[in-house]
Write a protein that holds these residues in place. Structure first.
Motif, PDB file in Angstrom:
ATOM      1  N   THR A  40      -8.913 -44.485   4.174  1.00 27.55           N
ATOM      2  CA  THR A  40      -9.128 -45.480   5.423  1.00 27.55           C
ATOM      3  C   THR A  40     -10.498 -45.928   5.658  1.00 27.55           C
ATOM      4  O   THR A  40     -10.632 -46.741   5.887  1.00 27.55           O
ATOM      5  N   LEU A  41     -11.320 -44.899   5.504  1.00 26.42           N
ATOM      6  CA  LEU A  41     -12.770 -44.856   5.886  1.00 26.42           C
ATOM      7  C   LEU A  41     -13.275 -45.665   4.850  1.00 26.42           C
ATOM      8  O   LEU A  41     -14.655 -46.194   4.911  1.00 26.42           O
ATOM      9  N   ASN A  42     -13.010 -45.431   3.708  1.00 27.02           N
ATOM     10  CA  ASN A  42     -13.757 -45.814   2.418  1.00 27.02           C
ATOM     11  C   ASN A  42     -13.530 -47.436   1.933  1.00 27.02           C
ATOM     12  O   ASN A  42     -13.866 -48.025   1.006  1.00 27.02           O
ATOM     13  N   ALA A  43     -12.687 -48.142   2.828  1.00 31.04           N
ATOM     14  CA  ALA A  43     -12.425 -49.479   2.478  1.00 31.04           C
ATOM     15  C   ALA A  43     -13.619 -50.305   2.475  1.00 31.04           C
ATOM     16  O   ALA A  43     -14.501 -50.124   3.080  1.00 31.04           O
ATOM     17  N   ASP A  44     -13.452 -51.369   1.460  1.00 28.78           N
ATOM     18  CA  ASP A  44     -14.454 -52.236   0.967  1.00 28.78           C
ATOM     19  C   ASP A  44     -14.577 -53.100   2.211  1.00 28.78           C
ATOM     20  O   ASP A  44     -13.717 -53.962   2.511  1.00 28.78           O
ATOM     21  N   LEU A  45     -16.039 -53.223   2.484  1.00 33.98           N
ATOM     22  CA  LEU A  45     -16.460 -54.044   3.785  1.00 33.98           C
ATOM     23  C   LEU A  45     -17.075 -55.227   3.406  1.00 33.98           C
ATOM     24  O   LEU A  45     -17.848 -55.825   4.193  1.00 33.98           O
ATOM     25  N   HIS A 119     -13.150 -47.084  -3.370  1.00 33.86           N
ATOM     26  CA  HIS A 119     -14.413 -47.965  -3.376  1.00 33.86           C
ATOM     27  C   HIS A 119     -15.506 -47.361  -3.727  1.00 33.86           C
ATOM     28  O   HIS A 119     -16.243 -46.526  -2.992  1.00 33.86           O
ATOM     29  N   THR A 120     -16.247 -47.812  -4.739  1.00 33.86           N
ATOM     30  CA  THR A 120     -17.453 -47.504  -5.167  1.00 33.86           C
ATOM     31  C   THR A 120     -18.421 -48.741  -5.227  1.00 33.86           C
ATOM     32  O   THR A 120     -18.197 -49.759  -5.438  1.00 33.86           O
ATOM     33  N   VAL A 121     -19.831 -48.374  -5.391  1.00 30.29           N
ATOM     34  CA  VAL A 121     -20.905 -49.313  -5.596  1.00 30.29           C
ATOM     35  C   VAL A 121     -21.460 -49.385  -6.600  1.00 30.29           C
ATOM     36  O   VAL A 121     -21.868 -48.493  -7.103  1.00 30.29           O
ATOM     37  N   SER A 122     -21.603 -50.548  -7.308  1.00 26.73           N
ATOM     38  CA  SER A 122     -22.298 -50.738  -8.572  1.00 26.73           C
ATOM     39  C   SER A 122     -23.811 -49.956  -8.514  1.00 26.73           C
ATOM     40  O   SER A 122     -24.324 -50.205  -7.482  1.00 26.73           O
ATOM     41  N   GLY A 123     -24.229 -49.165  -9.561  1.00 29.56           N
ATOM     42  CA  GLY A 123     -25.547 -48.700  -9.669  1.00 29.56           C
ATOM     43  C   GLY A 123     -25.564 -47.461  -8.694  1.00 29.56           C
ATOM     44  O   GLY A 123     -26.554 -46.748  -8.948  1.00 29.56           O
ATOM     45  N   VAL A 124     -24.588 -47.157  -7.947  1.00 26.32           N
ATOM     46  CA  VAL A 124     -24.616 -45.612  -7.354  1.00 26.32           C
ATOM     47  C   VAL A 124     -23.814 -44.749  -7.997  1.00 26.32           C
ATOM     48  O   VAL A 124     -22.657 -44.815  -8.172  1.00 26.32           O
ATOM     49  N   GLU A 125     -24.479 -43.605  -8.565  1.00 30.41           N
ATOM     50  CA  GLU A 125     -23.728 -42.463  -9.237  1.00 30.41           C
ATOM     51  C   GLU A 125     -22.953 -41.815  -8.336  1.00 30.41           C
ATOM     52  O   GLU A 125     -23.277 -41.512  -7.532  1.00 30.41           O
ATOM     53  N   VAL A 126     -21.628 -41.633  -8.709  1.00 35.65           N
ATOM     54  CA  VAL A 126     -20.348 -40.930  -8.268  1.00 35.65           C
ATOM     55  C   VAL A 126     -20.547 -39.544  -8.618  1.00 35.65           C
ATOM     56  O   VAL A 126     -20.139 -39.549  -9.636  1.00 35.65           O
ATOM     57  N   HIS A 127     -20.578 -38.657  -7.779  1.00 35.46           N
ATOM     58  CA  HIS A 127     -20.690 -37.191  -7.994  1.00 35.46           C
ATOM     59  C   HIS A 127     -19.286 -36.626  -8.128  1.00 35.46           C
ATOM     60  O   HIS A 127     -18.001 -37.500  -7.424  1.00 35.46           O
TER      61      HIS A 127
END
Length: 208
Positions: A40-45, A119-127
């Motif tokens: 819910t909080l991770n929705a693409d804005l 939702h992730t952001v391009s260029g941000v490494e997700v752990h």
């Protein structure tokens, strides 16, 4: 500048408000489930929000302590020992649980949630692991508490609160943490600050 007097109304409001936010995140995670609340909080804005939070999250990195020390200690002549105590206690209370007590607690990307839903952001490494508590959130809130403690006025309170909350939310938005991890980071900051006050009093033999 008197230290140890953490009974200032502005400071008390900062800690109680933060505790209330942590309680809401814990309860929401319990009632809705950590995955559902996260999604819910991770929705693409949108792209602007992506860029904003990919930058803003860096303001809670560990290196933020360096300019903070330079300004508060070098320029404004605040208590170096007390600030360092907060840095050390918050680091220990964050890193020990993450790496030695709950090292295998997974982050959203490794939790079984379909990757396409996160939702992730391009260029941000997700752990993937070492999720609880959120170190970025702990850093942001301890800096918030310190600043309000040294400068107990409403403008500092609200600006600091916005900074800390946005840093915490950025970790959810970027897919790095569950909301319960953010709550853990807030609680860690509160405990770190109170422990630092206690240690500083003991060092200076100040009565409680």
């Amino acid at each position: 500048m008197p230290v140890f007097k953490s009974n200032k109304p502005t400071f008390i409001f900062a800690q109680l408000g933060s505790l209330g936010l942590a309680a809401l995140l814990f309860m929401g995670s319990l009632l809705l489930g950590r995955e559902r609340l996260f999604l819910t909080l991770n929705a693409d804005l949108g792209i602007f929000t992506d860029y904003f939070f990919s930058f803003f999250t860096n303001l809670a990195e560990g290196w933020m302590w360096i300019p903070y020390l330079l300004v508060l200690v070098g320029w404004l002549k605040k208590d170096l020992v007390f600030i360092l105590l907060n840095f050390l206690t918050s680091t220990l209370l964050t890193q020990l649980p993450k790496n030695y007590i709950w090292p295998n607690v997974n982050r959203p990307i490794a939790s079984g949630i379909p990757v396409t839903k996160i939702h992730t952001v391009s260029g941000v490494e997700v752990h993937t692991y070492n999720s609880f508590p959120s170190g970025h959130t702990a850093t942001a809130f301890i800096l918030f508490f310190l600043t309000v403690y040294f400068f107990p006025n409403k403008k500092v309170l609200w600006l600091g609160a916005v900074y800390a909350i946005l840093c915490g939310y950025s970790r959810i938005y970027l897919g790095q943490h569950f909301p319960i991890d953010i709550a853990g980071g807030i609680i860690t900051a509160i405990l770190s600050f109170q422990l630092s006050i206690w240690i500083r009093k003991k060092i200076n033999n100040v009565p409680f």
